[in-house]
Design an enzyme around this catalytic site. Structure first.
Site, PDB file in Angstrom:
ATOM      1  N   LYS A  25      71.109  16.084 -19.664  1.00 54.66           N
ATOM      2  CA  LYS A  25      72.243  15.836 -20.558  1.00 54.66           C
ATOM      3  C   LYS A  25      73.063  17.102 -20.739  1.00 54.66           C
ATOM      4  O   LYS A  25      74.284  17.064 -20.842  1.00 54.66           O
ATOM      5  CB  LYS A  25      71.750  15.321 -21.911  1.00 54.66           C
ATOM      6  CG  LYS A  25      71.312  13.864 -21.889  1.00 54.66           C
ATOM      7  CD  LYS A  25      71.041  13.349 -23.276  1.00 54.66           C
ATOM      8  CE  LYS A  25      70.689  11.860 -23.239  1.00 54.66           C
ATOM      9  NZ  LYS A  25      70.436  11.324 -24.585  1.00 54.66           N
ATOM     10  N   ARG A  26      72.374  18.223 -20.770  1.00 52.25           N
ATOM     11  CA  ARG A  26      73.076  19.494 -20.915  1.00 52.25           C
ATOM     12  C   ARG A  26      74.002  19.750 -19.741  1.00 52.25           C
ATOM     13  O   ARG A  26      75.051  20.375 -19.868  1.00 52.25           O
ATOM     14  CB  ARG A  26      72.043  20.621 -21.034  1.00 52.25           C
ATOM     15  CG  ARG A  26      72.668  22.010 -21.173  1.00 52.25           C
ATOM     16  CD  ARG A  26      71.585  23.061 -21.184  1.00 52.25           C
ATOM     17  NE  ARG A  26      72.147  24.393 -21.194  1.00 52.25           N
ATOM     18  CZ  ARG A  26      71.434  25.508 -21.009  1.00 52.25           C
ATOM     19  NH1 ARG A  26      70.130  25.417 -20.794  1.00 52.25           N
ATOM     20  NH2 ARG A  26      72.015  26.686 -21.033  1.00 52.25           N
TER      21      ARG A  26
END
Length: 472
Positions: free
Chosen positions: A240-241
């Site tokens: 997600k980062r």
């Protein structure tokens, strides 16, 4: 293949949003079907009742609609096809290609451990037992893996062979008669007439197992194309980062659907050195042969560049509508007709300076900020100079002499240059304080354009505001 028409499908599980990897899979299927004059179908694989939700299904549909990936026909919901799945399992039972397995959970655990210790695939002891020996217990229906090898030709991965000794006797029907994923996918793809299965290469080994099920049922095996997964910028698993977000999160970040589509297309596919595809350019040239064998890395700089190119070519009226929520999100009030007109007029100057709608909103802020502007810190420095107010006053007088009909970029540039020449000063001497008074330090284009785009009344009003402020 039995069907002359190419039929592809996208088959997400409704357990979350439409993430960027799934979106690319849908895009490749959509483009290939368009290129081949076929159909692109949508199946929601909602057999996991605990994790599947209507909200997740809607999130997938919203993401596809935003991207412009329209499917043909009605949506197929896998949970509604259980009868067909069960019928296929019992057809394999009748043909001897499947068997009833009465192993208990405890027995299965021990047998699996034994198989792992020998580095062998799981083989149920019930595959060769007589039905008369069956206990009065619940049973699963397992696939009877045949001897020999399984071969597939994959449009991306090439020719692949598996020794069938490495395939488990997999479960087709659980003890409660619910079908497993491996069975349901085969039956649904066959019944939907799918000719080409294009999906992530994490499913590659499933192509071998599923090919055996197709053959056991006497059905044509579809053509395969397993696409390498997307990696993060660091070459590791996407997180997600590092961009493993839902498609609608990219919409919130200010990307255009056509810009993200173009970037996803280039994320694992190539057509010579072409980078930019507009309109139906991509569907005209898309082919499975262009899919790369190596994993693609997410590159936000390239994403921004491609999106910026689409933003440059976007219709101004459409951009005005799309950017309005980003403008309002910056604590601006509801856009008045005057501000909308100002923003629309400025669009051609804003687009080249922006890669996303969010950046476009940032670039437009100087046009929309309410009077009087708050001018502090570094932004106020040019207005603190001893002669700044005198220059503002003198220039304002000249600007007032330009009526509304003559208020254009050329006349304003001429006015500014005449003032500089008449006073024998560098342009920065007047340009810096005027820009500070009109924008408060916000990003802005050439000064004459700033005056023109703000309009006569707003420009004179902001200059007069600045002349009444104390910058000491």
């Amino acid at each position: 293949m039995a069907s002359a028409k190419v039929i592809t499908r996208f088959a997400p599980s409704p357990t979350g949003f439409l993430h960027i990897g799934g979106a690319r899979t849908a895009l490749f299927n959509w483009l290939f079907s368009q290129h081949m004059g076929g159909e692109f179908l949508l199946r929601i694989e909602d057999t996991d009742r605990e994790r599947s939700t209507p909200e997740a299904t809607q999130a997938i549909l919203d993401g596809m609609a935003w991207l412009g990936l329209s499917h043909d026909g009605e949506i197929v919901y896998q949970s509604q096809n259980a009868d067909a799945h069960i019928a296929a399992a019992y057809a394999m039972l009748d043909a001897g290609n499947a068997f009833r397995c009465y192993c208990t959970s405890e027995e299965l655990e021990g047998l699996r451990e034994e198989a792992r210790a020998k580095n062998m695939a799981f083989r149920s002891p019930w595959r060769d037992k007589n039905a008369e020996d069956a206990p009065d217990l619940p049973y699963t229906v397992r696939f009877r893996v045949p001897d020999g090898e399984t071969h597939i030709h994959d449009h991306v991965q090439g020719d692949i062979n598996w020794d069938n000794k490495n395939f488990d006797d997999l479960v087709l029907l659980r003890a409660d008669s619910t079908p497993t994923y491996m069975l349901a996918v085969v039956v649904d793809d066959h019944n939907m007439g799918v000719t080409h299965v294009i999906r992530g290469d994490d499913h590659l080994i499933n192509a071998g197992r599923q090919s055996l099920i197709y053959q056991a049922l006497g059905w044509d095996v579809p053509e395969w194309a397993h696409v390498p997964l997307i990696h993060g910028p660091d070459g590791k698993k996407l997180s997600k980062r590092h961009g493993a977000l839902g498609v609608m999160e990219y919409a919130k970040m200010g990307y255009l659907p056509e810009g993200l589509r173009n970037y996803l297309l280039k994320l694992g596919w190539a057509h010579g050195d072409d980078e930019l595809f507009f309109g139906d350019d991509a569907s005209k040239v898309f082919s499975l042969a262009g899919i790369n064998e190596s994993p693609a890395r997410l590159d936000f700089d390239k994403m921004d560049y491609i999106n910026g190119q689409h933003l440059l070519r976007a219709n101004n009226d459409r951009l005005l509508e799309l950017v309005t929520p980003f403008v309002i999100a910056k604590d601006s009030p509801e856009l008045s007709d005057t501000k909308k007109a100002r923003l629309s007029l400025a669009m051609d100057t804003l687009k080249p300076r922006s890669k996303t709608l969010k950046e476009l909103a940032d670039q437009a802020e100087y046009l929309l900020v309410e009077r009087p502007l708050e001018i502090t810190g570094k932004a106020a420095k040019p207005l603190r100079k001893s002669d700044a107010q005198d220059h503002l006053a003198a220039l304002t007088t000249r600007l007032k002499a330009i009526n509304s009909d003559a208020w254009n970029n050329e006349s304003l540039q001429s006015c500014l240059q005449s003032y500089v020449d008449d006073n024998d000063i560098g342009f920065g001497k007047i340009g810096q304080p005027v820009r500070a008074a009109l924008t408060g330090g916000r990003p802005s284009p050439d000064l004459s354009q700033v005056l023109f785009l703000l309009g006569r009344d707003e420009t004179l009003g902001r200059l007069e505001d600045a002349m009444t402020m104390n910058f000491d």
